[in-house]
Design an enzyme around this catalytic site. Structure first.
Site, PDB file in Angstrom:
ATOM      1  NE  ARG A  40      67.005  72.304  45.647  1.00  0.00           N
ATOM      2  CZ  ARG A  40      66.671  73.485  45.215  1.00  0.00           C
ATOM      3  NH1 ARG A  40      67.322  74.044  44.212  1.00  0.00           N
ATOM      4  NH2 ARG A  40      65.691  74.160  45.795  1.00  0.00           N
ATOM      5  CG  ASP A  49      59.923  70.021  49.189  1.00  0.00           C
ATOM      6  OD1 ASP A  49      59.002  70.808  48.889  1.00  0.00           O
ATOM      7  OD2 ASP A  49      61.037  70.401  49.577  1.00  0.00           O
ATOM      8  N   GLY A 138      70.275  83.386  46.537  1.00  0.00           N
ATOM      9  CA  GLY A 138      68.999  83.841  45.993  1.00  0.00           C
ATOM     10  C   GLY A 138      68.761  83.377  44.576  1.00  0.00           C
ATOM     11  CB  SER A 142      69.194  74.782  47.844  1.00  0.00           C
ATOM     12  OG  SER A 142      68.837  74.545  49.178  1.00  0.00           O
ATOM     13  CB  SER A 143      72.707  79.758  48.680  1.00  0.00           C
ATOM     14  OG  SER A 143      71.588  80.586  48.938  1.00  0.00           O
ATOM     15  CG  ASP A 190      66.140  72.824  49.076  1.00  0.00           C
ATOM     16  OD1 ASP A 190      65.853  72.186  48.041  1.00  0.00           O
ATOM     17  OD2 ASP A 190      65.692  73.954  49.322  1.00  0.00           O
ATOM     18  CE1 TYR A 240      59.054  77.159  49.677  1.00  0.00           C
ATOM     19  CE2 TYR A 240      57.907  76.872  51.754  1.00  0.00           C
ATOM     20  CZ  TYR A 240      58.756  76.381  50.785  1.00  0.00           C
ATOM     21  OH  TYR A 240      59.285  75.138  50.908  1.00  0.00           O
TER      22      TYR A 240
END
Length: 400
Positions: A40, A49, A138, A142-143, A190, A240
């Site tokens: 995405r 989010d 990476g 959003s793998s 995601d 994060y």
């Protein structure tokens, strides 16, 4: 439309074909089940989010694909073809039981698979599978959620007797897999877009009510250009979680459940009691939630100039207040904005590398790519993308 210089990527069908050949070599039989889920790009609404705000992603045409078949051995055997996945590329693990639950470990990529297997709702059989992907690892697209949702969708196809759960519950199960097995306290965006994406639409997600609304994005005169800086970030460091805690601290100081409930006026009224860094983090989130609502309205009204202006404001806020950009992303945004026909550009994803997203006139995309290639100090990869479908089963040629 001229997409000069854009990178081609394998379709879902091409990935299935290639993975099926590898499956037969690895397991000495043919796969009979296939499924996929997309990466995405978040067009606007970054780091909102997990603050119960709004996000506005679209599903990409790049996907993670599973091919495989059910077995009766009790052992799951999985091989990934992803070039950048850590070694080993092949793992085996037992179907989890209450006595012997799955636990995360090495390799890292397998934790996403195991996490979904552990959170699958219903009885599960063992399986053999091969994974192939066109989603850059990476890259901030959003793998990880693509892999999680592809895993869940594959398991659904493998176990058709199990009652299928709602799309929301499927996304939440995959989010829990990432929390528990990848130790990443991600929000819901995601997994939601990977499950619910629809061709020709972006998805406005309210992360407080867990409701979503499809918004048409199908004007042939406008293109979404995703540019991979090819600077790879690892988000499982402290950056994060630290920012998430700072946001929670700001909300608590203002007496709010989350920053979704706070206004800029609330923040200013509490400025003396907040650490400067915490104040800046909260300022980004509160303003970004507002920008995302305004940008959605602008898109629905066909006001691309306003949408682009809000994208640039978003980038500047992520760079200055949230401090998750990097020189490479800043440079890509800056040079994109020099091109006539570019409405707006911003970093997208968690930050510290990865991709930018640019809204550009279709007639100017070739010029934009050429200019960015010439001016960017690194070596970027360019993808001209249209909003695509979410997770789905795929047909498989059983005679491969």
């Amino acid at each position: 439309m001229v997409d000069v210089g854009a990178t081609n990527f394998e379709s879902a069908e091409e990935l299935v074909s290639r993975a099926s050949v590898v499956f037969e070599k690895q397991f000495d039989c043919k796969p009979n089940v296939a499924a996929c889920a997309p990466g995405r790009v978040n067009i606007i609404g970054e780091h909102t989010d997990y603050n119960e705000g709004f996000v506005f992603p679209m599903a990409l045409p790049q996907v993670t694909v599973y091919v495989g078949r059910k077995t009766s051995t009790g052992t799951c055997r999985v091989l990934t073809m992803a070039e950048n996945a850590d070694e080993p590329k092949y793992v085996e693990f037992s179907v989890p039981t209450s006595d012997k639950p799955l636990t995360p470990g090495k390799p890292t990529w397998a934790n996403y698979v195991k996490g979904v297997v552990a959170n699958f709702k219903g009885d599960l059989s063992s399986f053999d599978a091969v994974i192939a992907t066109s989603v850059p690892l990476g890259g901030g697209v959003s793998s990880s959620a693509s892999l999680e949702v592809a895993t869940y969708t594959f398991l659904e196809q493998l176990n058709p007797a199990v009652k299928q759960i709602s799309q929301v519950d499927k996304a939440l199960a995959c989010q829990k897999a990432e929390h528990d097995f990848a130790n990443m306290p991600c929000g819901i965006m995601d997994q939601f877009i990977a499950v619910m994406g629809q061709k020709g639409h972006a998805l406005l997600i309210d992360c407080r009510s867990v409701e979503s609304r499809l918004v048409p994005l199908q004007d042939p005169n406008v293109v979404v250009l995703v540019t991979n800086s090819n600077v790879r970030h690892e988000l499982t460091g402290s950056e994060y979680p630290t920012r998430r805690k700072q946001c929670e601290a700001a909300a608590t100081a203002m007496g709010k459940k989350s920053l979704r409930e706070a206004t800029v006026a609330d923040l200013k009224a509490h400025s003396s009691s907040l650490d400067k860094e915490v104040y800046c983090r909260a300022r980004h989130v509160i303003s970004e939630i507002q920008r995302t609502e305004e940008a959605t309205a602008a898109l629905e009204n066909g006001n691309y100039a306003q949408f682009g202006k809000l994208m640039l404001e978003s980038h500047n806020s992520l760079r200055d207040d949230y401090e998750v950009s990097c020189p490479e992303l800043d440079q890509l945004v800056e040079v994109a904005m020099e091109v006539e026909g570019v409405y707006g550009s911003r970093m997208t994803g968690g930050g510290f590398g990865g991709c930018t997203v640019t809204l550009v006139k279709a007639e100017a995309v070739g010029k934009a790519i050429e200019h960015m290639k010439n001016k960017y100090s690194g070596k970027a990869t360019f993808y001209v993308c249209s909003p695509s479908d979410g997770a789905r089963p795929l047909k498989i040629d059983k005679d491969i």
